[in-house]
Design an enzyme around this catalytic site. Structure first.
Site, mmCIF file in Angstrom:
data_model
loop_
_atom_site.group_PDB
_atom_site.id
_atom_site.type_symbol
_atom_site.label_atom_id
_atom_site.label_comp_id
_atom_site.label_asym_id
_atom_site.label_seq_id
_atom_site.Cartn_x
_atom_site.Cartn_y
_atom_site.Cartn_z
ATOM 1 N N GLU A 175 0.877 -1.344 -0.060
ATOM 2 C CA GLU A 175 0.131 -0.099 -0.110
ATOM 3 C C GLU A 175 0.954 1.252 -0.004
ATOM 4 O O GLU A 175 0.713 1.940 0.733
ATOM 5 C CB GLU A 175 -1.067 -0.150 1.322
ATOM 6 N N GLU A 299 -4.936 -8.760 -0.355
ATOM 7 C CA GLU A 299 -5.960 -8.534 1.038
ATOM 8 C C GLU A 299 -7.132 -8.425 0.305
ATOM 9 O O GLU A 299 -7.710 -7.584 -0.361
ATOM 10 C CB GLU A 299 -5.486 -7.174 1.499
HETATM 11 O O1 AHR Z 1 -5.065 -5.977 7.073
HETATM 12 C C1 AHR Z 1 -5.036 -4.694 7.700
HETATM 13 C C2 AHR Z 1 -4.217 -3.650 6.826
HETATM 14 O O2 AHR Z 1 -5.332 -3.169 6.020
HETATM 15 C C3 AHR Z 1 -3.078 -3.714 6.409
HETATM 16 O O3 AHR Z 1 -2.088 -3.762 7.027
HETATM 17 C C4 AHR Z 1 -3.020 -2.794 5.201
HETATM 18 O O4 AHR Z 1 -2.164 -3.444 4.032
HETATM 19 C C5 AHR Z 1 -4.523 -2.558 4.918
HETATM 20 O O5 AHR Z 1 -4.734 -1.192 4.726
#
Ligand code: AHR
Length: 509
Positions: A175, A299
């Site tokens: 990110e 994610e």
């Molecule tokens: O999963 C929680 C957070 O969500 C992670 O650390 C980040 O990559 C995303 O914003």
């Protein structure tokens, strides 16, 4: 009772379903690592080298293919040298992204690799680009994978690991448009190219390199990134898309107390995954028409408000039948895009966001989402075949969703009968809260279901969840039937997920 038809073409093979679509994510966040998978060797909780046996067993049962670590946002403030060597000498740092708790680094590279060894899964290492250096990244790869007598390989041996580890997957930055450094896409792309150049394939350890891709529907990031990198730089780019019932991080909604409308909004937000994947693939196609760069959804999952009174930055949430439906819908979408998606990692494996497992002291519970991953595991390594379903529709108060979702795969291995028959796995979700639905499974006339079918059904009231007092309240039920012919009926109650695993035989062309 509503009726729908699910048409299956076992002879129309589409793509290999990489096992990695069923991957997980583990971060130094809340109680995911400490008080989660890792309790330390001196704990009274049964463990092997500090890893909880009950959690390792549960994850092995899912055939967990790949585990991402150490973050997340944490990855871009992680300095791997803090987490090796004698534990008493390890640097204590502040986990500034997640609650400001002190991180003692007692779980580091060796511990993570030990966890992957016990689970029997591939490690996926997220390397610090945000606050690290190229030298640090290059050294980590060398430390983990070099065989010879370089100082870093010798240091790894001194720390107890003689043989180099096999590390296929590395992500460089997380990110980086946000917590990983607030970078613009062009700045990140240039940084990424420098970093990846110095991550070398030591001792024949071929690396699959993943660049930080977009958030949700940020097609501009994908365009900028793809215009600056090619398949010599990256094997895949990541996508992060979370299901937030309201669609806004400001006020996300509660994990267990939600209205019918909020439920349908959650499902609506989840189904956006399809449009988002297609949008990014269209952009990627312009720069990479031969599809040499994969999409990696590293994610995904539900994200609700923290429990009232909970420490902030811990992201612990309960997991209901709503989450099970969300998981089933996403996994069907990933299967259907398995020609371009190489990996997907739900966030996160234990005690954080849409977890498989929740812990309380010596107790664990497996969540409804765990049940879905258990039901869907036969899709791993199988071949997606063409299928379609009458989606029907459902909803309330102006929110409308398609109620039914499906994916179907066949296993390449012949079934034991040896007559050219194949094992087929059919997964269907009924996201309607109102309508029980009878679904006719239709094969072409030349194809038959034969013999024993195992039918697993996960069904409960949408707010139902498992607790430490009632750990198996929501659990899939399994039954066996003998099936023959090219049509069969299954019934999916409202708010349910069904998996059929059986044999099909193609009798003639
Ligand atoms: O999963 C929680 C957070 O969500 C992670 O650390 C980040 O990559 C995303 O914003």
């Amino acid at each position: 009772m509503k009726k729908a038809v699910l048409t299956i073409h076992p002879d129309k093979k589409l793509s290999h379903i990489a096992p990695e679509l069923y991957g997980q994510f583990s971060e130094h966040l809340g109680r995911c690592i400490y008080d989660g998978v890792f309790v330390g060797e001196s704990s009274d909780i049964p463990n092997t080298n500090g890893m909880r046996n009950d959690i390792v067993d549960a994850l092995r049962n899912l055939n967990l293919p790949v585990l991402r670590w150490p973050g997340g946002c944490f990855a871009d403030e992680y300095h791997w040298k803090d987490g090796i060597g004698p534990k008493e000498n390890r640097r204590k740092i502040i986990n500034s992204n997640w609650g400001g708790f002190v991180e003692d680094n007692s779980f580091g590279t060796h511990e993570f690799m030990e966890l992957c060894r016990q689970i029997d899964c591939e490690p996926y290492i997220a390397i610090n680009l945000g606050s690290g250096t190229i030298q640090e990244a290059a050294d980590w790869v060398e430390y983990m994978t070099a065989k010879d007598t370089s100082s870093l390989a010798e240091l790894r041996k001194e720390n107890g690991q003689e043989e180099p580890w096999k590390v296929k997957y590395i992500g460089i930055g997380n990110e980086n448009w946000g917590c990983g450094g607030s970078m613009s896409a062009d700045y990140y792309a240039n940084e990424y190219k420098r970093y990846q150049q110095f991550c070398k394939p030591y001792s024949g350890n071929a690396l699959y390199k993943i660049a930080c891709g977009p958030s949700a529907d940020d097609y501009c990031w994908t365009r900028e990134l793809m215009s600056r990198i090619n398949h010599f730089h990256a094997n895949g780019i990541s996508l992060h898309y979370y299901t937030i019932p309201t669609g806004s991080f400001e006020k996300k909604g509660n994990a267990i107390n939600f209205t019918e409308k909020e439920y349908y909004e959650t499902i609506f937000q989840t189904l956006r995954m399809e449009e988002i994947i297609n949008g990014h693939l269209r952009v990627m196609d312009k720069f990479d028409p031969e599809h040499k760069i994969d999409l990696v959804v590293d994610e995904w999952g539900t994200w609700y408000d923290e429990e009232p009174g909970a420490d902030s930055g811990v992201l612990y949430q309960q997991n209901t039948m709503r989450d099970a439906i969300v998981a089933a819908l996403n996994l069907n979408i990933f299967n259907k895009h398995s020609d371009r998606i190489a990996m997907a990692n739900i966030a996160q494996v234990v005690n954080v966001l849409q977890a498989m497992i929740l812990t309380d002291g010596a107790q664990i519970i497996k969540t409804p989402t765990y049940e879905v991953f258990n039901m869907y595991k036969e899709h791993q390594n199988a071949t997606l075949v063409k299928s379609s379903i009458d989606a029907l529709s459902s909803g309330c108060d102006g929110v409308t969703i398609p109620a039914l979702s499906e994916s179907v795969s066949i296993s390449e291995a012949d079934s034991p009968s040896g007559n050219g028959s194949k094992k087929i796995t059919i997964t269907v979700a009924n996201a309607s809260l109102a309508d029980d639905t009878e679904i006719e499974l239709c094969l072409p006339e030349t194809t038959q279901f034969i013999g024993e079918a195992t039918i697993s059904l996960l069904h409960d009231e949408v707010h139902s969840y498992n607790t430490f007092g009632q750990p198996e309240k929501v659990k899939a039920a399994e039954r066996k039937e003998t099936w023959n012919g090219n049509k069969q009926i299954i019934t999916l109650p409202a708010c349910s997920i069904c998996k059929v695993h059986c044999t099909v035989c193609i009798t003639s062309k």
